[in-house]
Design a protein around this motif. Structure first.
Motif, mmCIF file in Angstrom:
data_model
loop_
_atom_site.group_PDB
_atom_site.id
_atom_site.type_symbol
_atom_site.label_atom_id
_atom_site.label_comp_id
_atom_site.label_asym_id
_atom_site.label_seq_id
_atom_site.Cartn_x
_atom_site.Cartn_y
_atom_site.Cartn_z
ATOM 1 N N SER A 135 44.853 29.017 25.867
ATOM 2 C CA SER A 135 44.010 29.965 25.147
ATOM 3 C C SER A 135 44.666 31.342 25.061
ATOM 4 C CB SER A 135 42.632 30.063 25.793
ATOM 5 O OG SER A 135 42.761 30.140 27.186
ATOM 6 N N VAL A 136 44.362 32.015 23.980
ATOM 7 C CA VAL A 136 44.971 33.320 23.717
ATOM 8 C C VAL A 136 44.244 34.402 24.508
ATOM 9 C CG1 VAL A 136 45.561 34.959 21.899
ATOM 10 C CG2 VAL A 136 45.473 32.514 21.398
ATOM 11 N N GLY A 137 44.982 35.372 25.024
ATOM 12 C CA GLY A 137 44.344 36.521 25.668
ATOM 13 C C GLY A 137 43.921 36.274 27.098
ATOM 14 N N ALA A 138 44.235 35.097 27.623
ATOM 15 C CA ALA A 138 43.849 34.828 29.011
ATOM 16 C C ALA A 138 44.800 35.548 29.955
ATOM 17 C CB ALA A 138 43.878 33.335 29.283
ATOM 18 N N ASN A 139 44.281 36.011 31.078
ATOM 19 C CA ASN A 139 45.121 36.639 32.092
ATOM 20 C C ASN A 139 44.607 36.224 33.467
ATOM 21 O OD1 ASN A 139 46.853 38.185 33.537
ATOM 22 N ND2 ASN A 139 46.213 40.149 32.669
ATOM 23 N N ARG A 140 44.685 34.933 33.719
ATOM 24 C CA ARG A 140 44.126 34.422 34.980
ATOM 25 C C ARG A 140 44.844 34.953 36.206
ATOM 26 N NH1 ARG A 140 42.901 29.113 32.611
ATOM 27 N NH2 ARG A 140 40.735 29.248 31.895
ATOM 28 N N PRO A 141 46.181 35.184 36.168
ATOM 29 C CA PRO A 141 46.818 35.751 37.367
ATOM 30 C C PRO A 141 46.163 37.052 37.808
ATOM 31 C CG PRO A 141 48.486 34.938 35.880
ATOM 32 C CD PRO A 141 47.175 34.812 35.148
ATOM 33 N N LEU A 142 45.738 37.879 36.830
ATOM 34 C CA LEU A 142 45.063 39.132 37.186
ATOM 35 C C LEU A 142 43.763 38.821 37.932
ATOM 36 C CD1 LEU A 142 44.623 42.175 37.089
ATOM 37 C CD2 LEU A 142 43.636 41.904 34.813
ATOM 38 N N ASN A 143 43.037 37.817 37.449
ATOM 39 C CA ASN A 143 41.775 37.484 38.111
ATOM 40 C C ASN A 143 42.006 36.947 39.518
ATOM 41 O OD1 ASN A 143 39.072 37.743 37.861
ATOM 42 N ND2 ASN A 143 38.732 35.751 36.917
ATOM 43 N N TRP A 144 43.114 36.247 39.694
ATOM 44 C CA TRP A 144 43.511 35.773 41.031
ATOM 45 C C TRP A 144 43.722 36.967 41.963
ATOM 46 C CZ3 TRP A 144 44.218 31.856 44.419
ATOM 47 C CH2 TRP A 144 45.242 31.934 45.358
ATOM 48 N N ILE A 145 44.367 38.019 41.434
ATOM 49 C CA ILE A 145 44.620 39.213 42.251
ATOM 50 C C ILE A 145 43.298 39.915 42.590
ATOM 51 C CG2 ILE A 145 45.721 41.488 42.276
ATOM 52 C CD1 ILE A 145 47.952 40.222 40.556
ATOM 53 N N ILE A 146 42.398 40.014 41.598
ATOM 54 C CA ILE A 146 41.076 40.591 41.876
ATOM 55 C C ILE A 146 40.406 39.785 42.988
ATOM 56 C CG2 ILE A 146 38.787 41.104 40.924
ATOM 57 C CD1 ILE A 146 40.172 41.280 38.161
ATOM 58 N N GLY A 147 40.576 38.465 42.902
ATOM 59 C CA GLY A 147 40.009 37.588 43.929
ATOM 60 C C GLY A 147 40.584 37.892 45.305
ATOM 61 N N ILE A 148 41.889 38.158 45.375
ATOM 62 C CA ILE A 148 42.499 38.484 46.672
ATOM 63 C C ILE A 148 41.894 39.773 47.222
ATOM 64 C CG2 ILE A 148 44.655 39.186 47.782
ATOM 65 C CD1 ILE A 148 46.097 37.321 45.836
ATOM 66 N N VAL A 149 41.720 40.756 46.323
ATOM 67 C CA VAL A 149 41.118 42.025 46.765
ATOM 68 C C VAL A 149 39.698 41.772 47.293
ATOM 69 C CG1 VAL A 149 40.327 44.295 46.010
ATOM 70 C CG2 VAL A 149 42.525 43.417 45.215
ATOM 71 N N LEU A 150 38.953 40.932 46.588
ATOM 72 C CA LEU A 150 37.589 40.618 47.037
ATOM 73 C C LEU A 150 37.618 39.932 48.405
ATOM 74 C CD1 LEU A 150 35.955 39.457 43.694
ATOM 75 C CD2 LEU A 150 35.279 41.407 45.082
ATOM 76 N N PHE A 151 38.598 39.060 48.606
ATOM 77 C CA PHE A 151 38.729 38.379 49.894
ATOM 78 C C PHE A 151 39.022 39.386 51.002
ATOM 79 C CE2 PHE A 151 41.629 35.920 52.843
ATOM 80 C CZ PHE A 151 40.607 35.281 53.494
ATOM 81 N N LEU A 152 39.958 40.319 50.733
ATOM 82 C CA LEU A 152 40.272 41.330 51.749
ATOM 83 C C LEU A 152 39.047 42.203 52.034
ATOM 84 C CD1 LEU A 152 43.858 42.379 50.612
ATOM 85 C CD2 LEU A 152 43.190 40.832 52.449
ATOM 86 N N CYS A 153 38.297 42.548 50.978
ATOM 87 C CA CYS A 153 37.075 43.337 51.184
ATOM 88 C C CYS A 153 36.078 42.566 52.047
ATOM 89 C CB CYS A 153 36.430 43.680 49.852
ATOM 90 S SG CYS A 153 37.288 44.977 48.974
ATOM 91 N N THR A 154 36.001 41.249 51.821
ATOM 92 C CA THR A 154 35.093 40.431 52.625
ATOM 93 C C THR A 154 35.473 40.509 54.102
ATOM 94 O OG1 THR A 154 34.911 38.934 50.755
ATOM 95 C CG2 THR A 154 34.120 38.123 52.866
ATOM 96 N N LEU A 155 36.788 40.402 54.371
ATOM 97 C CA LEU A 155 37.261 40.497 55.755
ATOM 98 C C LEU A 155 36.928 41.866 56.342
ATOM 99 C CD1 LEU A 155 40.759 38.763 55.666
ATOM 100 C CD2 LEU A 155 38.619 37.867 56.559
ATOM 101 N N LEU A 156 37.177 42.929 55.544
ATOM 102 C CA LEU A 156 36.917 44.279 56.044
ATOM 103 C C LEU A 156 35.426 44.497 56.278
ATOM 104 C CD1 LEU A 156 39.347 46.519 53.995
ATOM 105 C CD2 LEU A 156 39.419 45.983 56.425
ATOM 106 N N LEU A 157 34.605 43.955 55.380
ATOM 107 C CA LEU A 157 33.153 44.078 55.551
ATOM 108 C C LEU A 157 32.728 43.456 56.873
ATOM 109 C CD1 LEU A 157 31.630 43.388 52.056
ATOM 110 C CD2 LEU A 157 30.956 45.196 53.611
ATOM 111 N N SER A 158 33.255 42.251 57.115
ATOM 112 C CA SER A 158 32.894 41.567 58.340
ATOM 113 C C SER A 158 33.389 42.337 59.557
ATOM 114 C CB SER A 158 33.483 40.159 58.317
ATOM 115 O OG SER A 158 33.052 39.438 59.419
#
Lengths: 441, 178
Positions: A135-158
């Motif tokens: 598909s055109v315009g997809a940028n899933r690697p960026l979303n993967w990186i956002i996901g990593i940031v969310l994971f790190l935030c989850t760890l920090l929250l805990s």
């Protein structure tokens, strides 16, 4: 009778979007209901499958919402001051009605969230879902990186939440955790002092961790979550959609004329149209309302039940009040950091006359390396479209092996750190009893 | 004349230059103000005054200390008296800052520290990651990268009490003789 009728009518007015009676109504539901507006009008059946995504992202979000709601109640009952923190948690445990349950639910949901976010990440990796399809315009690697940031935030929250009860468990886990930060070269000491607001874990540290825990990090997670979801839509849905589209192309049917109901369909960008081919094919897709909505509600109720049962079975512990003078033996970090604690124990190196602190290798360099590796991976992964959205694609076999090997090592170290380490961090098999240690001397 | 009519300028080039200049000033001041706000916000989080106990403090009269080890719990400091000499070793493990435990040995053992044979009757053990230190603070097992810190002891000029100065690190030969 009249009253019952109007109650029924009122309920229908509120609830019709969840349970539309025609295709037109299900389209309207998405447009008219603010809670549903971010869903596509139709979703592919493949992306609703239980076995594809296992709904781990949804479960993580439900857990986050449980944490927000219980956390807000807890904020009314908890006092973030060194003098009163411990006793307010103790009151919560023994005086406040259902306080123990509130705290236990909050704790279990937090632990589960760390686990489900990690599993979600593993799912995305193993299905190659961070890869762009056709598909055109997809940028899933960026979303993967956002996901990593969310994971790190989850760890920090805990982690920030860990200090708040101000008991021995909290105090020493944070001592070990923040000292890892101070082993970083050049800026380590300053980082630790900035985190703690001083040289010791005291009032400044408590209020800092509290504000990070109840406001700063949750807001970051919420914004990150919005971006994450928006990207899922821009990327053409879950990677399973790309798989469906590929299969459809193989059958070589004519593209179906697509009709879009959402704003994203009107605004520029080709993603919706490209996706529309596969999604609009009869039998390949279902209206989001009610099918997607129904599954989300199912996942929500299941998550709630599991959290409640676990919270009752495993009540939150509360040790004695924090005492800087007495280090518990053994002193352990939260379980999801125990693999790191195990590594910081084993990695002090002697290179000639220089000694490199294990805390630097295991606590700073290794995690930084793993995060960097995860960020870099999607850009290195050159496998073809055929392995997008497929569990254990043959083409990505070696990658998956490496990923699973890293996960396995982390899990093994976690298990050793959690169950097999006793006083003075000595190794004990589960059937060996720990020697009794003096608490004071 | 209309109020909002376009001016019929003959030199659009200078006009563009002026607009660019103004927009640069606008964006520039936005960047500067955001940076300024960020700086002052973060700076305000670095405390200027710390309400922590002083790291230089009196521990009592030399004659009142008992022979051998005295532990000052609040400051995590081990003070040793050997006859007329005094020295102080920090209880903070050099690995991750847990408090090391003074562990009395059942029988004195002879160890080699920096090529010198010494007989020691106690050691320091860290409960967090199993680091072990000889009596003089030298690390010999576990992940600790450095010996335990030694701190300076002085005699207070006003009343003759011992002063421990934890802001100052001294080497392992340091002894205060009173």
């Amino acid at each position: 009778m009249n009253l019952m009728d109007s109650i029924k009518r009122g309920w229908q007015k509120l609830a019709w979007t969840w349970n539309p009676s025609s295709d037109k109504e299900s389209g309207d539901a998405i447009v008219k209901n603010v809670l549903l507006h971010w869903f596509p009008n139709k979703v592919s059946a493949g992306s609703l499958s239980w076995s594809y995504s296992m709904w781990l992202g949804t479960i993580s979000f439900v857990l986050f919402m449980i944490l927000v709601v219980t956390g807000m109640i807890l904020m009314f009952l908890y006092v973030p001051s060194v003098e009163r923190a411990y006793s307010s948690v103790k009151d919560l445990e023994y005086v406040v009605s259902f306080g123990w349950l509130l705290r236990s639910v909050h704790r279990i949901a937090a632990h589960l969230m760390v686990a489900t976010v990690f599993l979600h990440m593993a799912r995305v990796f193993l299905t190659g879902a961070y890869k762009n399809g056709a598909s055109v315009g997809a940028n899933r690697p960026l979303n993967w990186i956002i996901g990593i940031v969310l994971f790190l935030c989850t760890l920090l929250l805990s982690f920030t939440g860990y200090l708040l009860p101000w008991d021995q468990l909290a105090y020493w886990a944070i001592t070990v955790g923040t000292n890892i930060a101070s082993s970083a070269p050049f800026i380590g000491e300053q980082t630790r002092a900035f985190l703690l607001g001083g040289n010791s874990i005291d009032q400044n540290a408590l209020i800092r961790f509290y504000v990070l825990h109840v406001f700063f990090l949750p807001v970051v997670v919420l914004l990150g979550f919005c971006w994450h979801m928006w990207r899922v839509r821009k990327d053409g849905g879950l990677a399973a959609v790309d798989r469906d589209a590929r299969e459809q192309r193989a059958r070589e049917t004519e593209p179906v004329k697509s009709k879009t109901y959402s704003l994203l369909g009107i605004v520029g960008g080709a993603s919706v149209h490209v996706r529309a081919k596969a999604v609009d094919e009869e039998g390949n897709s279902v209206p989001s309302a009610p099918h997607l909505v129904r599954r989300i509600l199912l996942v929500t109720i299941a998550t709630l039940v599991v959290v409640l049962v676990l919270a009752i079975l495993f009540p939150a512990p509360l040790e004695e009040s924090a005492n800087p003078a007495v280090t518990p033996n053994p002193a352990k970090a939260p379980w999801y950091f125990l693999w790191l604690q195990e590594i910081v124990t084993d990695t002090t190196l002697n290179v000639g006359v220089f000694t490199i602190n294990g805390a630097l290798i295991g606590g700073v360099l290794l995690p930084a390396f793993l995060i960097g590796l995860a960020v870099w991976w999607p850009y290195r992964d050159k496998s073809g479209h055929g392995s997008v959205g497929v569990w254990f694609a043959p083409e990505r076999r070696r990658q998956n092996m490496v990923f699973l090997a890293i996960c396995l090592l982390i899990i093994i170290f976690t298990i050793i750190g959690t169950f097999l380490r006793g006083p003075y961090w000595n190794f004990y098999w589960p059937w060996e009893s720990w020697p009794s240690m003096p608490v004071r001397f | 004349m209309k109020l909002f009519s376009k001016s019929e300028s003959n030199s659009p080039v200078t006009d563009t230059g002026r607009r660019e200049f103004l927009s640069k000033i606008g964006f520039g001041s936005l960047v500067v103000s955001v940076f300024g706000f960020t700086f002052q916000s973060i700076r305000s989080l670095i405390p200027n005054v710390l309400f922590e106990p002083s790291r230089r403090f009196k521990i009592g009269f030399p004659s009142q200390l008992s022979e051998g080890m005295t532990y000052i719990e609040e400051m995590r400091l081990y003070v040793f008296k050997e006859g007329q000499t005094y020295h102080a070793i920090s209880g903070a493990c050099t690995h991750l800052g847990c408090t090391v435990r003074y562990t009395k040995l059942n029988q004195p053992k002879t160890v080699e520290i920096k090529g010198e044979k010494q007989s020691i009757s106690h050691e320091f053990h860290c409960p967090c990651h199993g680091s072990k230190f000889y009596a003089d603070g030298t690390n010999y097992a576990g992940p600790a990268p450095r010996p335990l810190q030694w701190h300076k002891l002085e005699v207070s000029p006003d009343d003759g009490q011992l002063i421990a100065d934890m802001t100052e690190e001294v080497d392992q030969n340091y002894r205060l003789t009173v």
